[in-house]
Write a protein that holds these residues in place. Structure first.
Motif, mmCIF file in Angstrom:
data_model
loop_
_atom_site.group_PDB
_atom_site.id
_atom_site.type_symbol
_atom_site.label_atom_id
_atom_site.label_comp_id
_atom_site.label_asym_id
_atom_site.label_seq_id
_atom_site.Cartn_x
_atom_site.Cartn_y
_atom_site.Cartn_z
ATOM 1 N N ASN A 69 0.817 -1.203 0.000
ATOM 2 C CA ASN A 69 0.000 0.000 0.000
ATOM 3 C C ASN A 69 0.856 1.261 0.000
ATOM 4 O O ASN A 69 2.031 1.254 0.347
ATOM 5 C CB ASN A 69 -0.998 -0.007 1.175
ATOM 6 N N LYS A 110 -6.896 2.089 -5.701
ATOM 7 C CA LYS A 110 -5.496 2.052 -5.283
ATOM 8 C C LYS A 110 -4.573 2.753 -6.270
ATOM 9 O O LYS A 110 -3.419 3.054 -5.946
ATOM 10 C CB LYS A 110 -5.042 0.614 -5.039
ATOM 11 N N GLU A 165 -5.754 5.464 -1.247
ATOM 12 C CA GLU A 165 -5.787 4.795 0.053
ATOM 13 C C GLU A 165 -5.526 5.770 1.190
ATOM 14 O O GLU A 165 -6.252 5.788 2.192
ATOM 15 C CB GLU A 165 -4.762 3.665 0.077
#
Length: 658
Positions: free
Chosen positions: A4, A316, A335
């Motif tokens: 992430n 994302k 995110e």
């Protein structure tokens, strides 16, 4: 596994700040590595000659090198696989390439050594492409022709890539035997790596003399037994022999305890809790005014989650916005943006929360004793007042339901503390509980009415799917067309109507607005003629099939892995059978069942069934529950009996005579 954006930010910062490498260039040690070009066969050890498939050799080399001032990693995999069955041939007629054809590939070779000494060498022309339409992913693979029993597939590649410094786990066991395994991590001598072995893997050794100014961390094992990946209700990935490592120190500059959670929490807190100016505060305040208010905290959080997930599209690959006002106006969020928005809203409404970082328990579960950024791939938000979690990025979930892969696992909890008027982030590791059987409770009420027609009873079922069971159905209505939804409902109904036509089919509480609040309810009425067989003066009625098809648990070989299920689950079923006056029934004793699984002296799984008869009405009641997720191997046989009890109930046939 995805990495992430929050983690990428802090990995990058850590690399810059800790000055890991000397500014000197050198070549990596296996630059000239190659297979034996003259080899036309591979010796098969006697103990493996009758195996269906064997990994004869698996060599993994990873080297942290320096190219100017940049940290570079070179990774080598070399494997020889013995193919000795039709299944193995079918499984290995494609050699998948775990990288793009032209993406940082230093070497890439594959060949087949046949039993007669012939060698099939594969080249670029043998590389094909296939697309996984469901995942939207392209795969490249070598297409192998002429593969036969007794052949050996040999492949190796070398990749140049970003280094895995913040945490990496390698699987050192497979579903097939590994005759010989060699792993090496090669790195500059002034670096210190922290490591951990799992499930009986040999301890690593460190050699500082093999190469000049380099250390070599090695693991070697022979004859690693296969761990079959075919046992139901298990977690195969985490039961393998595993090796985990991360960069921990640098003697050149005195850095130590690198990639620790405390530093991550401090830096991240500032990033996700920016100081908002008056304009941004006004935007958040206006956004909050559009959210329905409730005095019930869980319902208020549900309303917030529902508002954000229905008005802001998370992606994302969306670029982060400079201001939260841009997120709200564009209705798009990365995110980090979506997390900042949630936290700003919770702060506006004075709702205490912790941000939680964790990982999938099915892949790399969070190890509370090994600080690794590999464990912080997924995000939850925890509310200590009600002890419930929210998943901010997955649109179909609503509090208290979260992805089951993230629960029953540890996580890094980030909390806000105020010191001398300054907001700071602190962290601690806690366990993430999954909602229990009070949430996922399925209730089935069934009436079988023979009074009007003994050859065609009317069956009426009302089935309430709670919690995670309801989650399987409720979101579909909001994302499918009316025709698709109708088809889906018919498919569900067929499970309980033995694929007959139904008289009526209605639903309640479908749609995301009921997720986590109310159960999904299916109401079905259908003719039971397909459940009846006539035998002389008797009618054989397959009453057990009215509860729907049940999974039957087979375990042909000796069980190796302990049981692990997705989530706790409770079932309550009641079947009323209305008979014509004077009718008799046989086989009622089949309804009496009692199976249980005890763990640490407490019943944690059970199937219990009983019946009562009053005049011309029979009432059958049973309960089935699984209170916990993990069941020790020692309880497997009793657990299997509980699972199979429902399947046995499904087969019950009563004999009705009028």
């Amino acid at each position: 596994m995805k990495r992430n954006i929050l983690k990428r930010i802090f990995i990058f910062v850590a690399i810059l700040n800790c000055s890991l490498f000397y500014a000197q260039e050198y070549n990596y040690t296996f630059k000239d590595y190659d297979w034996n070009e003259k080899a036309t066969s591979v010796a098969i050890p006697e103990k493996y000659k009758n195996e269906k498939e064997v990994i004869l050799d698996r060599t993994i080399k990873i080297e942290i090198a320096v190219d100017g001032k940049n940290a570079i990693q070179y990774r080598l995999l070399h494997e020889k696989i013995y193919i000795n069955s039709d299944d193995a041939i079918e499984r290995n007629n494609k050699i998948y390439i775990p990288f793009g054809k032209d993406e940082n590939v230093i070497a890439n070779k594959a060949r087949v050594l046949l039993k007669n000494g012939k060698v099939i060498t594969l080249d670029k022309n043998d590389i094909k492409e296939e697309i996984d339409e469901e995942k939207g992913v392209k795969y490249n693979y070598y297409a192998i022709n002429g593969l036969e029993k007794g052949a050996v597939i040999e492949k190796f590649y070398i990749l140049e890539e970003m280094p895995d410094l913040n945490g990496k786990t390698y699987k050192m066991q497979d579903e097939y035997p590994i005759a010989n395994l060699n792993f090496e991590l090669i790195y500059p001598e002034h670096l210190i790596f922290k490591t951990k072995n799992y499930n009986g893997l040999n301890e690593p050794t460190i050699d500082t003399k093999k190469f000049d100014k380099k250390s070599v961390l090695s693991i070697s094992e022979k004859d690693i037994v296969a761990l079959n990946d075919d046992e139901q209700y298990s977690n195969w990935d985490v039961r393998l022999k595993l090796f985990r490592y991360k960069l921990d120190g640098n003697t050149a500059n005195g850095a130590n305890n690198l990639y620790n959670f405390k530093e991550f929490a401090t830096n991240l807190h500032q990033r996700i809790n920016p100081e908002l100016d008056k304009k941004q505060l006004k935007v958040i305040d206006d956004f909050c005014k559009s959210i329905p208010k409730s005095d019930d905290l869980q319902e208020q959080i549900w309303n917030i989650e529902n508002k954000i997930k229905k008005t802001i599209a998370f992606g994302k690959y969306i670029e982060p916005k400079e201001f939260l006002s841009d997120v709200i106006s564009s209705k798009q969020a990365s995110e980090i943006d979506i997390l900042k928005l949630y936290l700003a809203v919770f702060k506006n409404l004075k709702i205490e929360n912790n941000v939680v970082f964790t990982s999938s328990r099915y892949k790399i579960p969070f190890d509370k004793d090994f600080e690794s950024y590999e464990n912080i791939d997924d995000i939850l938000i925890y509310f200590p007042t009600i002890k419930k979690y929210l998943t901010p990025t997955e649109i179909e979930y609503r509090i208290p339901l979260i992805p089951v892969r993230l629960a029953n696992n540890y996580g890094l909890f980030l909390k806000e503390k105020i010191y001398a008027g300054v907001s700071m982030g602190i962290s601690e590791i806690n366990f993430i509980d999954i909602p229990g059987t009070e949430i996922t409770h399925d209730i089935m009420d069934i009436t079988v009415d023979f009074t009007k027609d003994i050859e065609n009873p009317t069956v009426t079922s009302r089935i309430a799917f709670g919690g995670y069971s309801g989650l399987n159905f409720q979101p579909i209505k909001d994302f499918a067309s009316a025709e698709q939804y109708k088809t889906m409902l018919k498919s569900i109904a067929e499970n309980y109507t033995v694929q007959t036509e139904y008289q009526s089919l209605t639903t309640e509480n479908d749609g995301t607005e009921f997720i986590g609040k109310k159960p999904f309810i299916l109401n079905i009425t259908f003719d039971g003629k397909d459940l009846i067989q006539k035998a002389g003066e008797n009618y054989l009625f397959s009453v057990g099939q009215t509860i729907g098809r049940q999974m039957e648990f087979y375990q042909e070989n000796k069980r190796v892995l302990p049981v692990e299920i997705d989530y706790p689950h409770y079932y309550t079923r009641k079947i009323k059978i209305k008979l014509p006056k004077g009718a008799t029934v046989k086989n009622l004793d089949k309804f009496v069942m009692d199976f249980k699984t005890d763990v640490n002296g407490k019943t944690e799984a059970a199937f219990n069934s009983k019946f009562t008869k009053e005049n011309d009405e029979i009432t059958v009641e049973n309960t089935e529950f699984y209170n916990i997720i993990n069941y020790p191997l020692s309880t497997f046989e009793s657990y299997k009996a509980v699972i199979n009890a429902a399947a046995d109930f499904n087969k019950i046939v009563i004999i009705v005579n009028k």
